[in-house]
Design an enzyme around this catalytic site. Structure first.
Site, PDB file in Angstrom:
ATOM      1  N   GLU A 281      37.401  35.982 -20.221  1.00  0.00           N
ATOM      2  CA  GLU A 281      36.690  35.356 -21.336  1.00  0.00           C
ATOM      3  C   GLU A 281      36.228  36.392 -22.364  1.00  0.00           C
ATOM      4  O   GLU A 281      36.011  36.063 -23.529  1.00  0.00           O
ATOM      5  CB  GLU A 281      35.492  34.550 -20.793  1.00  0.00           C
ATOM      6  CG  GLU A 281      35.136  33.370 -21.670  1.00  0.00           C
ATOM      7  CD  GLU A 281      34.053  32.480 -21.068  1.00  0.00           C
ATOM      8  OE1 GLU A 281      33.601  32.741 -19.937  1.00  0.00           O
ATOM      9  OE2 GLU A 281      33.635  31.535 -21.751  1.00  0.00           O
ATOM     10  N   HIS A 302      50.478  38.560   2.046  1.00  0.00           N
ATOM     11  CA  HIS A 302      51.510  37.746   2.695  1.00  0.00           C
ATOM     12  C   HIS A 302      52.119  36.754   1.702  1.00  0.00           C
ATOM     13  O   HIS A 302      52.865  35.859   2.098  1.00  0.00           O
ATOM     14  CB  HIS A 302      50.914  37.007   3.892  1.00  0.00           C
ATOM     15  CG  HIS A 302      50.375  37.944   4.932  1.00  0.00           C
ATOM     16  ND1 HIS A 302      51.062  38.287   6.076  1.00  0.00           N
ATOM     17  CD2 HIS A 302      49.211  38.647   4.976  1.00  0.00           C
ATOM     18  CE1 HIS A 302      50.345  39.148   6.784  1.00  0.00           C
ATOM     19  NE2 HIS A 302      49.215  39.383   6.141  1.00  0.00           N
ATOM     20  N   LYS A 415      35.451  22.863 -25.284  1.00  0.00           N
ATOM     21  CA  LYS A 415      34.227  22.071 -25.107  1.00  0.00           C
ATOM     22  C   LYS A 415      34.088  21.042 -26.240  1.00  0.00           C
ATOM     23  O   LYS A 415      33.737  19.893 -26.018  1.00  0.00           O
ATOM     24  CB  LYS A 415      32.991  22.985 -25.079  1.00  0.00           C
ATOM     25  CG  LYS A 415      32.836  23.815 -23.801  1.00  0.00           C
ATOM     26  CD  LYS A 415      31.529  24.621 -23.834  1.00  0.00           C
ATOM     27  CE  LYS A 415      31.301  25.409 -22.562  1.00  0.00           C
ATOM     28  NZ  LYS A 415      30.072  26.212 -22.569  1.00  0.00           N
TER      29      LYS A 415
END
Ligand code: PA5
Length: 426
Positions: A281, A302, A415
């Site tokens: 951010e 893995h 937003k």
């Protein structure tokens, strides 16, 4: 106390970091020191280690009061307002804190989604417990935490009547939530206006949940203060956070814009998520930035490890390890099927160190640049130190790239779009 930064990669030019890059990092650090860099109105996080004793006393007293009243507290928040506290809990206490705690309430984190099923499950389990809520939202207008808070607040008032107000804490900036809190008589702690969400871990946003879990908030601030002194005070020096920022930039310039942030303990898992949020951010703007990818090693070796080793060579790796284990845990006897009998009695800590070396060797030999940051143990002081180190390094990296580390125009766009679309329903 000190943390170490080792560079295990061959791509570093002879003589170390190129001079212009070091110079840019030192200049960026100077901007933080003099408080005259881009975004200088949001440098309040540098002052958080100096918060007054009276505030810390108040936070601890409130945490004791809530602990006596509740056996489950839901911390409601998203992104920067929540990830720092999650990181602290796993790092300083344990990823099994909720299973291990005897004297403090269990703590769950929520408010980071818009999923009704998950919210219903949370309400079901809350109904069986003496519940408290700790809402953390700087703006007070973020949709995800607001939706969860509404549901839990309604649940509390239905259950306890007006007495529910005693069970609700709000940590926020000035604005509508602060007004609402005052109106309802909830306890409120302030997030300073000059501290952004992802830099707020050492403000009440992180300290209150930490205190609820009985963590040493004074220790965290002490560690952060020592880090600030060690890294910010020496004028004109390429201190560790600036060096890390310069190395990351060098690697990105060499065609490696993805940083796998490898955490060598489950206790560091949430810290990895916090780092991702901090760097993504802060740096991901104007078409630039380094993509931070937290990985849980050795588990992810893995899976993701295959890509790191032999996949598209766009990755460099930063390993974060702890040099001192909390407990003396050794390889147990029995289970001879695994061919590990010769290791019986060996400290797992030593085996983990060898695993780190094995990874560094395998990946370096495959041409992957490997950085290694090692911190001492897992106490609150080290946590505070690391938080300050990474925040400074992240800010320096963004400033070097000509980016404001403290705004988030993309997140604000998301937003705003969501609010607009929701507006159609109102
Ligand atoms: O770092 C940031 O600014 C963001 O991640 C915010 O913390 C996040 O969007 C939540 O915002 P708020 O605390 O206003 O609810």
């Amino acid at each position: 106390m000190a943390i170490g930064l080792h560079t295990d990669f061959a791509l570093l030019p002879p003589g170390g970091l190129p001079h212009p890059l070091s110079k840019r990092a030192i200049t960026a650090l100077g901007g933080l020191r003099r408080r005259d860099c881009t975004g200088s109105d949001m440098l309040g996080w540098l002052c958080l280690p100096d918060q007054p004793e009276s505030l810390l006393d108040e936070i601890e007293a409130e945490a004791r009061r809530i602990s006596a009243l509740c056996d489950l507290v839901v911390v409601v928040g998203v992104g920067g307002s929540s990830l720092g506290a999650q990181a602290a809990l796993d790092f300083v206490a344990s990823p099994y804190y909720n299973q291990l705690t005897k004297t403090r309430p269990q703590v769950l984190f929520s408010g980071d989604h818009i999923d009704g099923d998950t919210l219903c499950d949370l309400l079901t389990l809350s109904a069986e417990r003496r519940l408290g809520i700790c809402l953390v939202s700087k703006s007070g207008t973020t949709v995800e935490p607001s939706l969860t808070f509404r549901a839990l607040e309604h649940h509390l008032f239905t259950r306890y009547g007006p007495d529910a107000a005693r069970r609700i804490l709000c940590i926020c900036g000035d604005g509508p939530l602060s007004d609402y809190t005052r109106h309802k008589g909830y306890t409120r702690f302030a997030i300073p206006e000059d501290v952004g969400g992802r830099y707020s871990t050492l403000s009440p946003a992180g300290l209150v949940p930490m205190a609820l879990c009985g963590l040493d908030i004074r220790g965290a601030l002490k560690g952060a203060k020592a880090a600030r002194q060690a890294y910010l005070d020496p004028e004109g020096a390429l201190t560790l956070p600036a060096r890390y920022a310069a190395l990351r930039q060098l690697l990105a310039d060499q065609g490696r814009p993805v940083e796998v942030m490898a955490m060598f303990s489950p206790a560091l898992g949430a810290f990895g998520n916090w780092l991702q949020q901090l760097f993504a951010e802060s740096e991901g703007k104007n078409g630039g930035g380094i993509l931070p990818l937290p990985a849980a090693y050795t588990a992810d070796l893995h899976a993701l490890g295959q890509f790191v080793q032999q996949g598209n060579p766009i990755v460099f790796e930063t390993m974060l390890t702890l040099s001192r284990a909390r407990y003396d845990c050794r390889v147990a006897p029995g289970g001879g099927f695994d061919g590990l009998n010769a290791l019986v009695g060996q400290p797992l800590d030593d085996l983990c160190r060898l695993a780190v070396e094995a990874v560094a060797r395998a990946h370096s030999e495959a041409g992957v640049p490997v950085l290694h940051i090692s911190a001492p143990g897992r106490d609150a002081e080290v946590f505070g130190w690391l938080v300050m180190f990474f925040q400074m390094s992240c800010a320096v990296g963004a400033l070097m790239a000509g980016i404001n580390p403290f705004d988030q125009p993309g997140v604000e766009d998301y937003k705003a779009h969501m609010r607009r679309l929701f507006g159609g329903l109102i």
